[in-house]
Each structure stands twice: as C-alpha cells, then as structure tokens.
Write a protein that holds these residues in place. Sequence first.
Motif, short mmCIF file in Angstrom:
data_model
loop_
_atom_site.label_atom_id
_atom_site.label_comp_id
_atom_site.label_asym_id
_atom_site.label_seq_id
_atom_site.Cartn_x
_atom_site.Cartn_y
_atom_site.Cartn_z
N ARG A 7 0.83 -1.21 0.00
CA ARG A 7 0.00 0.00 0.00
C ARG A 7 0.86 1.26 0.00
NH1 ARG A 7 -5.82 0.36 0.27
NH2 ARG A 7 -6.54 -1.75 -0.22
N TRP A 28 2.22 1.74 -3.46
CA TRP A 28 1.10 2.12 -4.32
C TRP A 28 0.77 3.60 -4.16
CZ3 TRP A 28 -3.92 3.25 -2.21
CH2 TRP A 28 -4.93 3.40 -3.16
N GLN A 29 0.70 4.06 -2.92
CA GLN A 29 0.38 5.47 -2.67
C GLN A 29 1.48 6.38 -3.22
OE1 GLN A 29 -0.31 5.52 1.59
NE2 GLN A 29 -2.51 5.28 1.32
N LYS A 30 2.72 5.98 -3.04
CA LYS A 30 3.84 6.81 -3.51
C LYS A 30 3.82 6.95 -5.03
CE LYS A 30 8.04 5.08 -3.14
NZ LYS A 30 9.36 4.72 -2.52
N ASN A 38 1.31 6.37 -7.12
CA ASN A 38 0.11 7.04 -7.59
C ASN A 38 0.21 8.56 -7.41
OD1 ASN A 38 -1.25 4.85 -8.55
ND2 ASN A 38 -2.71 4.70 -6.87
N THR A 39 0.85 8.98 -6.34
CA THR A 39 1.05 10.43 -6.12
C THR A 39 1.86 11.03 -7.26
OG1 THR A 39 0.96 10.16 -3.71
CG2 THR A 39 2.00 12.17 -4.55
N SER A 98 -10.13 2.53 -6.07
CA SER A 98 -9.74 1.97 -4.78
C SER A 98 -10.78 2.23 -3.70
CB SER A 98 -8.39 2.55 -4.34
OG SER A 98 -8.43 3.97 -4.33
#
Length: 596
Positions: free
Chosen positions: A249, A252-254, A256-257, A281
């Motif tokens: 996660r 993924w967040q990094k 996507n940012t 999501s």
Amino acid sequence: MEELILKYVVEAVKSLYGADIDSSSLSLSKTKKEFEGDLTLVVFPLLKISRQKPEDTAESIGAYLNKNCSAVKDYNVIKGFLNLSLAQNCWIDTLLQIDANPLYGFKEVAENAPLYMVEYSSPNTNKPLHLGHVRNNLLGYSLSKILEANGYKVVKTNIVNDRGVHICKSMLAWLKHGNGATPESTGIKGDHLVGDYYVAFDKDLKAEVQAIMAADSTIQEDDAKRNAPIMKEAQEMLRKWEACDPDVRALWQKMNTWVYAGFDETYKRLGVSFDKIYYESDTYLVGKKKVTEGLEKGLFYRRDDGSVWANLTADGLDEKLLLRSDGTSVYMTQDIGTATLRFSDYPIDKMIYVVGNEQDYHFKVLSLLLDKLGFSFGKDLVHFSYGMVELPEGKMKSREGTVVDADDLMDEMVDTATRISGELGKLDGLSKDEVSRTCEMIGLGALKYFILKVDPRKNMTFNPKESIDFNGNTGPFIQYTHARIKSVLRKAEESGINIGALDSNTELSDKEISLVQTLAAFPSVLAQAGAEYSPSLIANYTYDLVKQYNQFYHDCQILKEENNALRDFRLVLSANVAKIIKNAMSLLGIDVPDKM
C-alpha cells in the motif's frame, strides 16, 4: 424571426381551416440556394387539416402571410414547400436581437434544471495520458459545456482506475529495475516515469514467455503468460494490496502520487477539468458489497472455483464475471460501486459515460446489472460511444510503448504552430509573450478542433500536419478569422467611428442576409448538439459561419464603405460573427486570439 413567422402560420391555419395546431409540429428552415426565398415552410404535416393538395395548401398559407405578416414581403410555392422572402428590416431587427445578448443561444441553468453527470477521462495510474485519452477528454469536456449551455446542471466526473493487476505491473517493475528512482531524481514527469516501468514489465514478461515456450513447445502463449513467474508475482501483489499489506500500500500510494501530479499538468494544459473525481480503490469495495447482495438474492451465482458470475443469456447476452475465484474484483464490480456512490452523492437525472466503442458490450451489461440490482437509473444510463483515434501510421499499443503521449503531442502541436505561423507572417508585430500565448492557442486549438469536428461515433485518423492549416476546415482558419474581425473593429475604433442606431431601411446584399441567417441559426444548432451529444455540429457550424464571413469580407467594403448606414451595419454584423465564433469555440474548449 422564425418564432414570429410560425406564430402567423398558426394563425393562418386557424383562420383558413378552423384548426388549432402547435407550432412545434411545424418545420421552418433556411431556403435552399437553388430556390428564391429566405425561409421555407414544409406544409405536408398540414394536409390532413387542409384537405387540399400540397401546392394549394402552401399557396393559401403564403397568401395569408403575405397579407397579414409585415415580415413576409413575397412567397413562392414548390410542391409542398412554401418559400418565404422576408423584408429587409427583419434581418436588421434579427441582428439587433443577437447583438443585445452576449451569450446568444445559451440558456440559463435554472434551479430546478435536470442534472446530468458526464464521466470522461478514466485513466489508469500505470501510464501517462495518450492520444486516445485526448479524444476522450475533449469529447467529455465539450459535451459538458454544450449540455450546460442548453440549460442543464452538469457535473463533470472522472473515475481513476488506480488499482488492479495492471497497476501492480508498474509497481513490480519499479521494484525490480527502479533503484529508488523518483520524478525528482530523474527529472521525468511522474506519470511518464511510472509508464516506463509498465513497458519494462511487458518486456520482462515477453522474455519469460519466450523462455517457457522454448523449454516446452507444447505450451500455448496464453498459458505461458499466465504461468510466467513475473505474472504470478503481479497477481500476488494484487492480493496483498486487497489485503492492505502495509508495504504494498505504501508503494502504491507513492507511485500514484507521482502519476496524479503528472495528470494534473496534462489536464491543465489540455484545458479540461472535473467537478468530482472518484477512485476505483474507494468504489470497488462498494461494488463487491452490491455483488454479494445480488448473490444472496439469487441474482448471481457462484461457480465451483469460488468465482461469482451473472447469467445474462436470457437477456440475449452472455455470462459475466463479477468476482474472481480469489475474491478480487473486476472492472464491472468497480462500475457497479461507482454508480452506487454517484447516485448517493448527487440527484442525477441522466448518467453519461464517455467511453470508446470497444466497450459497447460492457455498458450493455452494466445497464442490465444495475437494473437487476434495483437501481432505477440502470436502464437509462447513456454510453456515449465514440470511435477510436489513430495516427496515419496505425494503432497504438500501451504495453509496447508505442502510444502517442498526450504531453509530447501538445508540445509538437505548439512547436509546429510556432514554425508555420512564423513562416506565414501571422506573428508579425506581436510581443514575445503574445507570440508564446498565441502559438499555444493555435497549436492546441488545431488539435482540439481536428478531433472534435469529426462525428464522435466514427473512427478517425489524426494527422498533425493537416490540423495546422490556415485554410480549410481547421482550428487555425477559424482562429485567424476571429483575429481578422477583431483587427477591423480596432481600426474602426481608432478611426473614431461611432456606431449609431442601425437604419432599418438599409438595403442589404444576399451575402449579408445569409450571414444574419447563419448567426440566427446558432441556438437551434446548439440545441441539436445537446440533444444528439455531438460537438461536431458546433465545430462544423462555426466553420460554415467563418467560411461565409470570409466571402463577405472579400466581396464587401467595411471601413472604406462610403454609405455610413451600411458601414455601421457591417461593423455590427462583424462584431457578432466574432462573438458567435468565440462562444461556439469555447464550447469546444478552444480559445481564439484577438491578434494573429
């Protein structure tokens, strides 16, 4: 003017035949060039009332109008068509009505207006936006503007596909090959950087597939892909993501940012925006819940491997997977969840999905599934199905890195506009900042117009060279005409010309009357574009208007016209042509320069 004529036609029918009719049942259009007249009434719908031949019905109504309506100075009959010639002052009055309204043809959005939600863009966070996304975004944004101009409330929305095995592919490749690379450390735009790793994954996969097939010639390519170690790793990463594994996660967040920052730059330059963005999501869990509810109600069924399906054979379709055997969701699950959230967030009257025609079947299925799940909006959703866009060289393939990147395309368009405009002397006399702004307008205007002038339902080939042409049906041709008119108006002001009240007795040429007619037709074109979901109607109307104006400009003096009344009329006419050009092009998301 058309409303006035129709009012008298209704009176004529009442007086001649003793019948009441609604003007909406009548058809009044511009008279064809080969016939004499300005407006033509089709009398065939009136024959049941008149109980006369078409010619006799048209003759009777024409005589009534000629006697009772001062706007009609003459008429002629061609079978069931009544051609009306209008008095000169009618066209001047019409122009003054157009002139009085800065947003002529636009309807105000009332408090109780229906709410339309338009979904477009729908990018994946594993790659940058490409030419296909460009057509999608331009169509969606333009359609939204057109619907709003027709008096509807509009919510522009985007669903970002930010989860799934395709996202895991980029993440996995970054772990294998990235060495901690970031947009800052590489100087690469975030969405481009992530897209590079999506391509890298495909190269790794191909290598493994080739190795598997070389080791065992009996294995088929599809089986080799499914059993390739890197593909299994990606599937495992997706399972970890859905299980909220903290490391997966966080990565993924990094990543996507990085992608979102890149998307925002592209959207801003392309000139499109959204009122509400949804993320898969967030919506897929809502979809899974709805599918589970449907399973419990017997609407769906579970196979032996644990996967959940909908059997739509009774509806003339096929069986549709809703949940994989490992419990992970598919696009359909997400779309069910997104629809659920949207209709809880907004009192939507019409839901429009701007998605390519390769998804026609998907939306037939979605409509059925939403209806079966009890959503009243299911059967009424609209799939704005548009054709694919290709380059002269052929199709694009994301996995192979052969797509035409949206950012690169915009750069190329602006660079080409700068070069061609400079060669033609279009930028002479402009400051450096004006040159930069104007070339951005020309380049992006050429791109947008070339795409939007095509019937959205058709496949199209985008040719950058053809799009930037200052002649023909192109954005630059229209933009240059607007700048030309603005130049005339500036010169009039600099010359101290004060336009007074227009003289209603001014004798007008056929070209001037035709221009006023075309301006007056804008509201009906705008209404038709909204009803048919077709920005191309606006684009091609604008081209026809510009083409007409340039012929008028070539044949008629404006500033040097010695008859002041005629000069003033032509200046007001020119100003309103410029106004309609600007307003129409704004519906396509295109800016027009005042100087060029």
